[in-house]
Design an enzyme around this catalytic site. Structure first.
Site, PDB file in Angstrom:
ATOM      1  CB  THR A 121      -0.909   0.018   1.251  1.00 46.95           C
ATOM      2  OG1 THR A 121      -1.538   1.302   1.360  1.00 46.95           O
ATOM      3  CG2 THR A 121      -0.119  -0.219   2.532  1.00 46.95           C
ATOM      4  CE1 TYR A 145      -4.206  -1.925   5.006  1.00 49.45           C
ATOM      5  CE2 TYR A 145      -3.459   0.231   4.280  1.00 49.45           C
ATOM      6  CZ  TYR A 145      -3.896  -1.040   3.984  1.00 49.45           C
ATOM      7  OH  TYR A 145      -4.019  -1.430   2.675  1.00 49.45           O
TER       8      TYR A 145
HETATM    9  C1  UD1 Z   1      -6.205   5.198   2.802  1.00 46.58           C
HETATM   10  C2  UD1 Z   1      -4.766   4.820   2.758  1.00 46.58           C
HETATM   11  C3  UD1 Z   1      -4.522   3.821   1.680  1.00 46.58           C
HETATM   12  C4  UD1 Z   1      -5.302   2.602   2.001  1.00 46.58           C
HETATM   13  C5  UD1 Z   1      -6.746   2.947   2.092  1.00 46.58           C
HETATM   14  C6  UD1 Z   1      -7.366   1.696   2.638  1.00 46.58           C
HETATM   15  C7  UD1 Z   1      -3.232   6.530   3.489  1.00 46.58           C
HETATM   16  C8  UD1 Z   1      -2.441   7.718   3.074  1.00 46.58           C
HETATM   17  N1  UD1 Z   1      -3.964   5.976   2.510  1.00 46.58           N
HETATM   18  O1  UD1 Z   1      -6.491   5.937   1.634  1.00 46.58           O
HETATM   19  O2  UD1 Z   1      -3.170   3.446   1.617  1.00 46.58           O
HETATM   20  O3  UD1 Z   1      -5.097   1.616   1.024  1.00 46.58           O
HETATM   21  O4  UD1 Z   1      -6.988   4.057   2.994  1.00 46.58           O
HETATM   22  O5  UD1 Z   1      -8.451   1.887   3.415  1.00 46.58           O
HETATM   23  O6  UD1 Z   1      -3.230   6.109   4.623  1.00 46.58           O
HETATM   24  N2  UD1 Z   1     -12.573  11.839   1.873  1.00 46.58           N
HETATM   25  C9  UD1 Z   1     -13.598  12.751   2.102  1.00 46.58           C
HETATM   26  N3  UD1 Z   1     -14.806  12.265   2.517  1.00 46.58           N
HETATM   27  C10 UD1 Z   1     -15.055  10.923   2.683  1.00 46.58           C
HETATM   28  C11 UD1 Z   1     -14.014  10.002   2.421  1.00 46.58           C
HETATM   29  C12 UD1 Z   1     -12.779  10.501   2.026  1.00 46.58           C
HETATM   30  O7  UD1 Z   1     -13.414  13.955   1.973  1.00 46.58           O
HETATM   31  O8  UD1 Z   1     -16.187  10.555   3.065  1.00 46.58           O
HETATM   32  C13 UD1 Z   1     -11.278  12.342   1.383  1.00 46.58           C
HETATM   33  C14 UD1 Z   1     -10.092  12.010   2.270  1.00 46.58           C
HETATM   34  O9  UD1 Z   1      -9.895  13.009   3.242  1.00 46.58           O
HETATM   35  C15 UD1 Z   1      -8.959  11.924   1.243  1.00 46.58           C
HETATM   36  C16 UD1 Z   1      -9.650  11.381  -0.001  1.00 46.58           C
HETATM   37  O10 UD1 Z   1     -11.028  11.687   0.169  1.00 46.58           O
HETATM   38  O11 UD1 Z   1      -8.480  13.225   0.932  1.00 46.58           O
HETATM   39  C17 UD1 Z   1      -9.495   9.872  -0.174  1.00 46.58           C
HETATM   40  O12 UD1 Z   1      -9.825   9.216   1.047  1.00 46.58           O
HETATM   41  P1  UD1 Z   1     -10.054   7.627   1.140  1.00 46.58           P
HETATM   42  O13 UD1 Z   1     -10.857   7.202  -0.025  1.00 46.58           O
HETATM   43  O14 UD1 Z   1     -10.565   7.344   2.505  1.00 46.58           O
HETATM   44  O15 UD1 Z   1      -8.618   6.984   0.951  1.00 46.58           O
HETATM   45  P2  UD1 Z   1      -7.213   7.354   1.652  1.00 46.58           P
HETATM   46  O16 UD1 Z   1      -7.405   7.813   3.028  1.00 46.58           O
HETATM   47  O17 UD1 Z   1      -6.481   8.236   0.707  1.00 46.58           O
END
Ligand code: UD1
Length: 332
Positions: A121, A145
């Site tokens: 990851t 994780y």
């Molecule tokens: C994270 C991990 C990634 C992992 C994945 C597994 C890190 C840096 N990344 O991805 O390695 O494989 O989780 O679960 O630790 N967001 C919103 N609203 C939401 C959901 C997300 O604004 O309801 C935003 C987040 O703040 C982020 C982006 O969308 O900026 C992507 O978030 P998400 O899809 O949760 O993935 P990561 O956190 O990037």
């Protein structure tokens, strides 16, 4: 060319594992899926794969499977993937992702499996000093994780140096979308991933989407990520497998991403466009541990494997995720 040998796919009833199993079968590789069905679904195992319900740490089961099917390589997807849960319950992650992986690797060595492909990851980079993140940068995960996966990378490195096995650790960036033919997709309830959450909202399964932070150091203030289509990711595994077989002395650690990023607002705009409706959005504070931007330097995978992205298109990723989400109601 002769018959292809069988591949053991752990976690093949899960999101990414089921897409890899489909890609293997499409390319003519016999597939044995091992999954404990804790988060996977029996119906997600593709037709044509042998399915065995069980755990990766059950050495006698796994050893028996390897021998009976003459398994040439293991693609190891089974594990736990929810970052906030890993903070609440770290030992679950060190068990599922680290300790059980150790047992699986030991069984592979004991039964002469020569090749191992591991789901790693981008979380191993933590909050990188510079983006795009490259494989040569120091790893510094900021949650259990990421650490649980990084330790398994280290085990593989040391094991490959000591035993006749090579490996490829693929560091996934933000995996999204679904099989364009509609055969599989992200099915786990209670998802936290942005594209999954947004397509659920577009289909009325949620009230809306909370935007976690609008004051990031990015062009529009929201977080930027490198979203990769799950079918491109699955294809990278096939190419990695062929590379490991062709060059048995070489192992690889490769980023899997497109090398570009989209902000939360760009993703939500895409979902609105593809769904033909407006998702309701709320502004929330930053979520703990989220970097401003995380994108992949993908030069190493492009230079190492024949792999080339075929679905590098945000609207296409969202379209496939939406189509899958629509069909999900009919399955569970
Ligand atoms: C994270 C991990 C990634 C992992 C994945 C597994 C890190 C840096 N990344 O991805 O390695 O494989 O989780 O679960 O630790 N967001 C919103 N609203 C939401 C959901 C997300 O604004 O309801 C935003 C987040 O703040 C982020 C982006 O969308 O900026 C992507 O978030 P998400 O899809 O949760 O993935 P990561 O956190 O990037």
């Amino acid at each position: 060319m002769g018959e292809k040998p069988a591949i053991l796919v752990t976690g093949g009833a899960g999101y990414i594992g089921s897409h890899a199993a489909l890609a293997l079968l499409d390319a003519g590789w016999p597939v044995v899926v091992l999954d404990n069905l804790v988060t996977g679904f029996r119906w997600a195992v593709p037709d044509g794969a042998v399915f065995v319900e069980g755990d990766i740490a059950d050495s006698s089961l796994v050893g028996g499977l390897i021998d009976a099917h003459e398994i040439a390589a293991i693609m190891h997807f089974a594990g736990s993937v929810v970052v906030p849960e890993s903070v609440e319950n770290p030992l679950k992650y060190y068990d599922n992702n680290t300790a059980r992986s150790r047992t699986l690797v030991a069984t592979a060595i004991a039964h002469q499996v020569r090749h191992f492909i591991f789901s790693s990851t981008a979380a191993v980079y933590g909050i990188p000093d510079t983006i795009p993140a490259s494989e040569s940068m120091p790893t510094d995960p900021i949650n259990p994780y990421g650490r649980s996966k990084l330790m398994t990378e280290w085990m593989l490195r040391d094991t490959a140096a000591a035993h006749p096995m090579n490996y490829c650790a693929l560091r996934y960036f933000n995996v999204a979308g679904a099989d364009p033919a509609g055969r599989s997709g992200q099915s786990t309830a209670g998802a936290t991933h942005l594209i999954k959450v947004a397509v659920e909202a577009a289909l009325g399964k949620r009230d809306g989407v909370a935007i976690f932070g609008t004051d990031y150091d990015t062009p529009d203030g929201t977080g930027v990520r490198d979203y990769i289509h799950v079918s491109d990711l699955a294809a990278a595994h096939i190419d990695a497998l062929e590379k490991l077989i062709a060059k048995p002395n070489d192992s690889h650690i490769l980023n899997c991403g497109y090398g570009r990023g989209f902000s939360v607002l760009e993703v939500l705009d895409s979902v609105d466009r593809m769904a033909g409706s407006q998702i309701s959005r709320t502004m929330e504070p930053r979520r703990a541990g989220d970097p401003d931007a995380l994108t992949a330097d993908n030069r190493l995978i492009l230079g190492t494997l024949p792999w080339r992205p075929e679905h590098d298109d945000l609207d296409g990723i969202v379209r496939d995720a939406l189509a899958w989400e629509k069909s999900l109601g009919e399955k569970a």
